[in-house]
Motif scaffolding. Structure first.
Motif, PDB file in Angstrom:
ATOM      1  N   ASN A 274      -1.848 -43.179  -5.471  1.00 20.60           N
ATOM      2  CA  ASN A 274      -1.912 -43.604  -3.761  1.00 20.60           C
ATOM      3  C   ASN A 274      -0.987 -43.217  -3.716  1.00 20.60           C
ATOM      4  N   ASP A 275      -0.231 -42.032  -4.237  1.00 21.65           N
ATOM      5  CA  ASP A 275       1.385 -41.427  -3.463  1.00 21.65           C
ATOM      6  C   ASP A 275       0.945 -40.841  -1.957  1.00 21.65           C
ATOM      7  N   ALA A 276      -0.218 -39.818  -1.990  1.00 19.25           N
ATOM      8  CA  ALA A 276      -0.458 -39.376  -1.018  1.00 19.25           C
ATOM      9  C   ALA A 276      -1.058 -39.883   0.375  1.00 19.25           C
ATOM     10  N   VAL A 277      -0.747 -39.539   1.767  1.00 17.41           N
ATOM     11  CA  VAL A 277      -1.115 -40.850   3.044  1.00 17.41           C
ATOM     12  C   VAL A 277      -1.800 -39.411   3.460  1.00 17.41           C
ATOM     13  N   ASP A 278      -2.665 -39.695   4.695  1.00 17.55           N
ATOM     14  CA  ASP A 278      -2.979 -38.990   6.087  1.00 17.55           C
ATOM     15  C   ASP A 278      -2.313 -38.237   6.643  1.00 17.55           C
ATOM     16  N   GLY A 279      -2.134 -37.130   6.762  1.00 18.07           N
ATOM     17  CA  GLY A 279      -0.855 -36.859   7.931  1.00 18.07           C
ATOM     18  C   GLY A 279      -1.285 -35.769   8.490  1.00 18.07           C
ATOM     19  N   ILE A 280      -0.502 -35.258   9.875  1.00 16.33           N
ATOM     20  CA  ILE A 280      -1.115 -33.377   9.917  1.00 16.33           C
ATOM     21  C   ILE A 280       0.616 -33.010   9.802  1.00 16.33           C
ATOM     22  N   MET A 281       0.607 -31.668   9.077  1.00 14.84           N
ATOM     23  CA  MET A 281       1.685 -30.825   8.436  1.00 14.84           C
ATOM     24  C   MET A 281       1.123 -29.578   9.099  1.00 14.84           C
ATOM     25  N   GLN A 282       1.833 -28.302   9.416  1.00 16.71           N
ATOM     26  CA  GLN A 282       1.565 -26.480   9.410  1.00 16.71           C
ATOM     27  C   GLN A 282       0.203 -26.318   9.627  1.00 16.71           C
ATOM     28  N   GLY A 283      -0.365 -27.524  11.063  1.00 21.35           N
ATOM     29  CA  GLY A 283      -1.108 -27.595  11.410  1.00 21.35           C
ATOM     30  C   GLY A 283      -2.455 -27.829  11.566  1.00 21.35           C
ATOM     31  N   PHE A 284      -2.434 -28.330  10.649  1.00 22.70           N
ATOM     32  CA  PHE A 284      -3.816 -29.823  10.289  1.00 22.70           C
ATOM     33  C   PHE A 284      -3.441 -30.627   9.399  1.00 22.70           C
ATOM     34  N   LYS A 285      -4.335 -31.542   9.534  1.00 23.74           N
ATOM     35  CA  LYS A 285      -4.921 -32.874   8.834  1.00 23.74           C
ATOM     36  C   LYS A 285      -5.192 -33.090   7.664  1.00 23.74           C
ATOM     37  N   THR A 286      -5.111 -33.233   6.839  1.00 24.53           N
ATOM     38  CA  THR A 286      -4.993 -33.801   5.547  1.00 24.53           C
ATOM     39  C   THR A 286      -5.055 -34.741   4.890  1.00 24.53           C
ATOM     40  N   ARG A 287      -4.400 -34.467   3.599  1.00 24.37           N
ATOM     41  CA  ARG A 287      -3.705 -35.987   2.805  1.00 24.37           C
ATOM     42  C   ARG A 287      -2.640 -35.217   2.663  1.00 24.37           C
ATOM     43  N   PHE A 288      -1.703 -35.883   2.372  1.00 24.27           N
ATOM     44  CA  PHE A 288      -0.163 -34.954   2.252  1.00 24.27           C
ATOM     45  C   PHE A 288       1.027 -35.983   1.284  1.00 24.27           C
ATOM     46  N   LEU A 289       1.431 -34.935   0.471  1.00 22.48           N
ATOM     47  CA  LEU A 289       2.929 -36.270  -0.215  1.00 22.48           C
ATOM     48  C   LEU A 289       3.824 -35.391   0.638  1.00 22.48           C
ATOM     49  N   GLN A 290       4.032 -37.078   1.133  1.00 24.24           N
ATOM     50  CA  GLN A 290       5.100 -37.080   2.174  1.00 24.24           C
ATOM     51  C   GLN A 290       6.228 -38.422   1.758  1.00 24.24           C
ATOM     52  N   ASP A 291       7.618 -38.345   2.016  1.00 24.49           N
ATOM     53  CA  ASP A 291       8.644 -38.890   1.605  1.00 24.49           C
ATOM     54  C   ASP A 291       8.720 -39.947   2.669  1.00 24.49           C
ATOM     55  N   GLU A 292       9.653 -40.955   2.801  1.00 24.22           N
ATOM     56  CA  GLU A 292       9.535 -42.517   3.267  1.00 24.22           C
ATOM     57  C   GLU A 292       9.748 -41.771   4.936  1.00 24.22           C
ATOM     58  N   ASP A 293      10.355 -40.985   4.814  1.00 26.19           N
ATOM     59  CA  ASP A 293      10.515 -40.393   6.489  1.00 26.19           C
ATOM     60  C   ASP A 293       9.469 -39.420   7.059  1.00 26.19           C
ATOM     61  N   GLY A 294       7.942 -39.595   6.351  1.00 25.47           N
ATOM     62  CA  GLY A 294       6.900 -38.929   6.624  1.00 25.47           C
ATOM     63  C   GLY A 294       6.962 -36.984   6.609  1.00 25.47           C
ATOM     64  N   GLN A 295       8.709 -36.754   5.961  1.00 29.58           N
ATOM     65  CA  GLN A 295       8.312 -35.440   5.642  1.00 29.58           C
ATOM     66  C   GLN A 295       7.650 -35.220   4.435  1.00 29.58           C
ATOM     67  N   ALA A 296       7.803 -33.363   4.322  1.00 27.36           N
ATOM     68  CA  ALA A 296       6.833 -33.018   2.424  1.00 27.36           C
ATOM     69  C   ALA A 296       7.320 -33.513   1.577  1.00 27.36           C
ATOM     70  N   GLY A 297       6.656 -34.364   0.386  1.00 30.36           N
ATOM     71  CA  GLY A 297       7.071 -34.672  -0.708  1.00 30.36           C
ATOM     72  C   GLY A 297       7.890 -34.316  -1.533  1.00 30.36           C
ATOM     73  N   GLN A 298       8.657 -34.172  -1.868  1.00 33.46           N
ATOM     74  CA  GLN A 298       9.214 -33.500  -3.274  1.00 33.46           C
ATOM     75  C   GLN A 298       7.491 -33.348  -4.555  1.00 33.46           C
ATOM     76  N   THR A 299       7.489 -32.070  -5.177  1.00 28.13           N
ATOM     77  CA  THR A 299       6.035 -32.461  -5.882  1.00 28.13           C
ATOM     78  C   THR A 299       7.105 -31.170  -7.517  1.00 28.13           C
ATOM     79  N   ARG A 300       5.448 -31.688  -8.265  1.00 20.84           N
ATOM     80  CA  ARG A 300       6.424 -31.022  -9.950  1.00 20.84           C
ATOM     81  C   ARG A 300       5.376 -30.314 -10.655  1.00 20.84           C
ATOM     82  N   SER A 301       4.445 -29.531 -11.027  1.00 23.23           N
ATOM     83  CA  SER A 301       4.291 -28.789 -11.675  1.00 23.23           C
ATOM     84  C   SER A 301       4.687 -27.710 -12.177  1.00 23.23           C
ATOM     85  N   ILE A 302       4.097 -27.780 -14.092  1.00 26.81           N
ATOM     86  CA  ILE A 302       4.276 -26.368 -14.379  1.00 26.81           C
ATOM     87  C   ILE A 302       3.820 -24.897 -13.721  1.00 26.81           C
ATOM     88  N   SER A 303       2.782 -25.144 -12.697  1.00 26.80           N
ATOM     89  CA  SER A 303       2.038 -24.544 -12.361  1.00 26.80           C
ATOM     90  C   SER A 303       2.342 -23.885 -10.491  1.00 26.80           C
TER      91      SER A 303
END
Length: 424
Positions: A274-303
């Motif tokens: 439940n961490d991602a929300v619908d949003g608009i960023m970088q020219g399109f709308k989709t599900r994004f991981l965002q912080d409390e201010d609606g900015q791109a959130g932090q991600t983590r992956s070995i890949s």
């Protein structure tokens, strides 16, 4: 070809761009549709696919692994055997050809794991186009082999030091460059995201993967019961799934980056949890991981290739409608899949593709022996030695790196090699 509805897939997609980009995007859309109806363009594309990319790529039956798991038969689509080592070349060549038809002389691109950057650089080298690749500083550090390869192909690699210094920040820089230089420049987006028509373009140029897979399984007289692909932005998965999107079979599975586990900042999972929300960023709308201010959130992956805050709009739509089932695969599961496929089948998955491999390892034992799973090995694992070696052989890797550092510091052979390269 399957297209969006005026740039939208349900509520996702669209074209949310600054006014300065509206005209170049409209021109690109017109050129793309014209090229896809042009027999000369399609003939040239097919020739390059055969002679330069090396298509069709093999479909490999992992017999030993299937027997050991005791369930479904696992087949692997070996996109890692395509020129440049991954599926990214399919889209890079397609878009670069469109750009050249438009009279563009310069290509810019973003890259995460580096495979899209490598593919774009190779495509530009073949077609005689200038190339600049934006890459987050974090990704530059962990993907040095790919950075070196891009430069060997003649590309300029620009480390991005803003934001989190990963893929999303590289996209932002590429967008700024395009807005300032669109008269002679094409922005070659590598994943099935961004403003319309990019999701349609990328899916169409990557659909060759799924179409070949469908034909190769049919030639063997085999039914496909399940298909599994890793999902970052979504270029390999949407192309792999394309022939089956509007069907009820086979089952489609997307493997997201589960990182080190649940919780914001611990993964890059947009459709699971439940961490991602619908949003608009970088020219399109989709599900994004965002912080409390609606900015791109932090991600983590070995890949690096799956470490993105958003997901392609068509994949988001297909996930919400239930056509694609998503699962988050953790870093340790992906590493295990690398080892299992390598030792059992002699196939070395890239860290991105290993997420799909890990999900297949989970699914196969739950299915019947007469059923078939096809996994898209979207890339080869050679590029990941700086990630995998410290895990699988840490002491030996330390000794190797120390010896290399001492050799470089001593300067032996380096100056000679540099002077030879300069003279040649």
């Amino acid at each position: 070809m399957t297209e969006s509805d005026k740039g939208f897939f349900g509520k996702f997609g669209g074209r949310y761009v600054a006014e300065v980009l509206r005209r170049p995007i409209e021109e690109l859309e017109e050129a793309f549709h014209k090229c896809m109806k042009d027999s000369d363009f399609l003939k040239e594309l097919e020739e390059i696919r055969t002679d330069f990319i090396g298509r069709p790529t093999p479909l490999y039956h992992a017999k030993r692994l299937s027997e050991q798991l005791g369930g479904a038969q696992i087949y692997v689509k070996l996109e890692g055997l395509a020129n440049t080592g991954a599926h990214k070349i399919n889209n890079a060549i397609g878009q670069a050809l469109v750009a050249k038809r438009m009279g563009k002389t310069r290509i810019i691109a973003e890259t995460g794991a580096g495979q899209h950057g490598v593919a774009t650089a190779a495509a530009c080298a073949k077609l005689g186009l200038k190339c600049r690749v934006y890459m987050g500083e974090v990704d530059v550090r962990r993907q040095q082999p790919n950075v070196s390869t891009m430069e060997m192909y003649g590309a300029e690699v620009v480390p991005v030091t803003t934001g989190s210094r990963i893929l999303k920040d590289a996209i932002n820089e590429a967008m700024r460059d395009w807005a300032a230089n669109f008269s002679d420049t094409h922005y070659l987006i590598g994943s099935a995201l961004g403003p319309s028509p990019f999701p349609d373009m990328v899916r169409e140029f990557q659909a060759v993967i799924g179409r070949e897979t469908k034909q190769q399984m049919a030639e063997r007289g085999k039914k496909i019961d399940a298909m599994v692909a890793c999902v970052g932005g979504g270029s390999n998965s949407i192309g792999f799934f394309e022939p089956f999107i509007n069907e009820t079979e086979p089952l489609l599975f997307g493997a997201e980056a589960g990182g080190i586990g649940p919780g914001k900042g611990n993964n890059a999972s947009r459709m699971v949890g439940n961490d991602a929300v619908d949003g608009i960023m970088q020219g399109f709308k989709t599900r994004f991981l965002q912080d409390e201010d609606g900015q791109a959130g932090q991600t983590r992956s070995i890949s690096a290739g799956l470490d993105y805050v958003g997901i392609g709009p068509q994949l988001a739509y297909l996930g919400e409608t239930g056509r694609i089932k998503f699962e988050a695969i953790k870093d340790d599961e992906a590493l295990n899949a690398v080892s299992v496929f390598a030792k059992t089948e002699g196939v070395l998955f890239a860290m991105e593709s290993a997420h799909a491999g890990a999900l297949a390892l989970k699914l196969a034992p739950k299915m019947r022996k007469d059923q078939n799973i096809v996994v898209n090995m979207s890339g080869r694992g050679d590029k990941d030695i700086f990630i995998t070696c410290p895990v699988f052989r840490p002491e030996e890797w330390k000794v190797f790196l120390q010896a290399e550092l001492e050799r470089l510091n001593a300067g032996k052979d380096i100056h000679f090699a540099a002077s030879m390269a300069k003279n040649n």
